[in-house]
Design a protein around this motif. Structure first.
Motif, short mmCIF file in Angstrom:
data_model
loop_
_atom_site.label_atom_id
_atom_site.label_comp_id
_atom_site.label_asym_id
_atom_site.label_seq_id
_atom_site.Cartn_x
_atom_site.Cartn_y
_atom_site.Cartn_z
N LEU A 59 43.01 7.90 -149.49
CA LEU A 59 41.97 7.60 -148.51
C LEU A 59 42.35 6.38 -147.68
O LEU A 59 42.12 6.34 -146.47
N ALA A 60 42.90 5.38 -148.32
CA ALA A 60 43.26 4.15 -147.63
C ALA A 60 44.34 4.35 -146.59
O ALA A 60 44.49 3.54 -145.67
N SER A 61 45.09 5.44 -146.70
CA SER A 61 46.17 5.72 -145.74
C SER A 61 45.67 6.45 -144.50
O SER A 61 46.44 6.65 -143.56
N MET A 62 44.39 6.83 -144.47
CA MET A 62 43.85 7.62 -143.37
C MET A 62 43.11 6.72 -142.38
O MET A 62 42.09 6.10 -142.72
N SER A 63 43.60 6.67 -141.16
CA SER A 63 43.05 5.74 -140.15
C SER A 63 41.66 6.14 -139.66
O SER A 63 40.90 5.30 -139.20
N LYS A 64 41.33 7.44 -139.72
CA LYS A 64 40.04 7.91 -139.20
C LYS A 64 38.93 7.88 -140.25
O LYS A 64 37.77 8.14 -139.94
N PHE A 65 39.29 7.57 -141.50
CA PHE A 65 38.31 7.59 -142.59
C PHE A 65 37.30 6.47 -142.44
O PHE A 65 37.66 5.32 -142.20
N LEU A 115 40.49 16.25 -146.38
CA LEU A 115 40.27 15.13 -145.47
C LEU A 115 41.48 14.91 -144.56
O LEU A 115 41.32 14.54 -143.39
N GLU A 116 42.66 15.14 -145.08
CA GLU A 116 43.86 14.96 -144.26
C GLU A 116 43.91 15.97 -143.10
O GLU A 116 44.55 15.71 -142.08
N LEU A 117 43.22 17.08 -143.25
CA LEU A 117 43.11 18.02 -142.13
C LEU A 117 42.34 17.39 -140.97
O LEU A 117 42.69 17.58 -139.80
#
Length: 428
Positions: free
Chosen positions: A243-249, A213-215
């Motif tokens: 997951l909570a650290s990913m702005s596009k999630f 997901l980080e990709l």
């Protein structure tokens, strides 16, 4: 030559059909709609239920009857799980399973050359690696699916999928990175990560689903990404934190439940309790703003008492799902539950389904009403009859009445009222 692909089943099958379409185009075939006249028809089958298998057999026979001179190819989960039944479908000229979808072009060429029926289903083995190819488009979709995992090691007592898909295996991160870049360059703003047991990604190679997901988080042009169906016991505190650290999630979690009764969960060979599931829901709700939880529930599993059903009914209310797919238990040949003796009458199953669905629909309506007056970001899809429909980050369906085509754009919408199975509003 013209070729058409007809897809039955899940998002993974849809992705694999796109892989085959890409291979066909590269080989020089003209790909057309399955409703049009074609020289080759490929049926990408499903077999998750007995009804899915029936639809597969029906499709093979229909395409043969309507196109007696065309080449009929049967692939997917049905021949993989039931090779003898698939071979008996003599209306199909070429039969192989999902393990060898990448051999589509060579099998077609072999048949054209020899005009002899091909039946070649290779069994899944424990040491199989992930197989597939990159795609750079997803026909007729505003958002693109990206398959990163295949197979399942869970062996739920009602499920034929391990037989149809083999053992869990993860796609290499480098391959995922390449495909994300191609999809972004093709103009896709949102991708959906899919797999047979998606949340088990990385368990076979020492990575994590969050690594994949980080990709997407780092891929320029991808503005949103979301997850397909997840197994709740794989969603650890560490996964939640990352997951909570990913702005596009996109904070939509489809967590497979199947039952709210611990007695039934145990009979299903699920790997969590109702209490553990509820605790996960609370953690997710506390962590993510504007979250939605969706799920599947099987009603009328063998041995389900009225008390067990009421436990599920009350549990679904407590979880507050945005949407629930309720369906009656369907015995699947080849699974342990197929032979369970304490079966539930169809009339009882249907009644319980109706009661549960009505309750879940009421919860959904309350969820949707809470959006009236709010402004949300919507990714719009293909317009139809002057109505533009799309989805928010948490997958709430939104419709607007608009003359221009805004498909593929992410735009703000002020929600004004309920509309069909979602809400409607005005562009800001």
């Amino acid at each position: 030559m013209k070729a058409a692909v007809y897809t039955l089943g899940c998002k993974v099958n849809q992705y694999e059909s796109q892989e085959m379409i890409s291979s066909l185009k590269e080989a020089g075939y003209i790909v057309t709609d399955h409703k049009d006249k074609a020289d080759i028809y490929i049926i990408n089958s499903c077999t998750v239920t007995a009804e899915s298998s029936r639809k597969t057999r029906q499709a093979v026979r229909r395409f043969r009857n309507e196109n007696p001179e065309s080449i009929i190819v049967l692939t997917g989960c049905f021949p993989q799980a039931f090779p003898e039944e698939a071979e008996a479908l003599t209306e199909a000229d070429i039969v192989f399973g999902n393990k060898t979808n990448q051999m589509l072009i060579s099998k077609i060429s072999e048949f054209i050359k020899n005009r002899q029926r091909i039946s070649a289903v290779e069994k899944h083995e424990r040491n199989d690696s992930y197989k597939g190819r990159e795609i750079d488009s997803f026909d007729a979709h505003t958002r693109a699916f990206i398959k990163i995992q295949d197979g399942c090691n869970r062996y739920c007592s009602y499920c034929i999928i391990p037989k149809a898909r083999g053992f869990s295996r993860s796609r290499p991160l480098d391959d995922i990175k390449i495909e994300l870049k191609k999809l972004a360059e093709a103009g896709y703003k949102e991708v959906v990560f899919v797999g047979i047991n998606l949340s088990s990604y990385g368990l076979d190679n020492g990575t994590s689903i969050c690594d994949a997901l980080e990709l997407a988080e780092k891929t320029e042009g991808i503005e949103r990404f979301r997850l397909g169906s997840l197994e709740p016991d794989h969603i650890t505190d560490s996964v939640i934190k990352r997951l909570a650290s990913m702005s596009k999630f996109c904070p939509q979690f489809h967590l497979s439940l199947q039952s709210g009764s611990n007695t039934i969960l145990k009979r299903m060979n699920r790997h969590y309790t109702a209490e553990e599931y509820l605790e996960l829901c609370k953690k997710l709700t506390a962590t993510f703003d504007d979250i939605s939880l969706t799920t599947d529930i099987i009603v009328g599993f063998p041995g389900e008492t009225e008390e067990n059903f009421n436990e599920t009914l009350d549990f679904a209310k407590e979880c507050g799902f945005m949407k629930v797919h309720v369906f009656p238990f369907s015995p699947r040949e080849g699974t342990p539950a197929y032979n369970y003796q304490d079966k539930i009458l169809n009339s009882v199953k249907n009644h319980r389904c109706s009661v549960l669905q009505k309750s879940c629909d009421e919860t959904r309506e309350s969820f949707l009403k809470a959006y009236i007056g709010k402004t949300v970001e919507v990714l719009f899809e293909t317009p139809k009859n002057g109505i533009q429909q799309g989805y928010t980050k948490n997958y709430t369906p939104v419709a607007v009445f608009c003359d221009k085509d805004i498909s593929g754009q992410i735009l703000p919408v002020e929600i004004t009222e309920l509309y069909e199975d979602g809400v409607s509003g005005i562009l800001k």
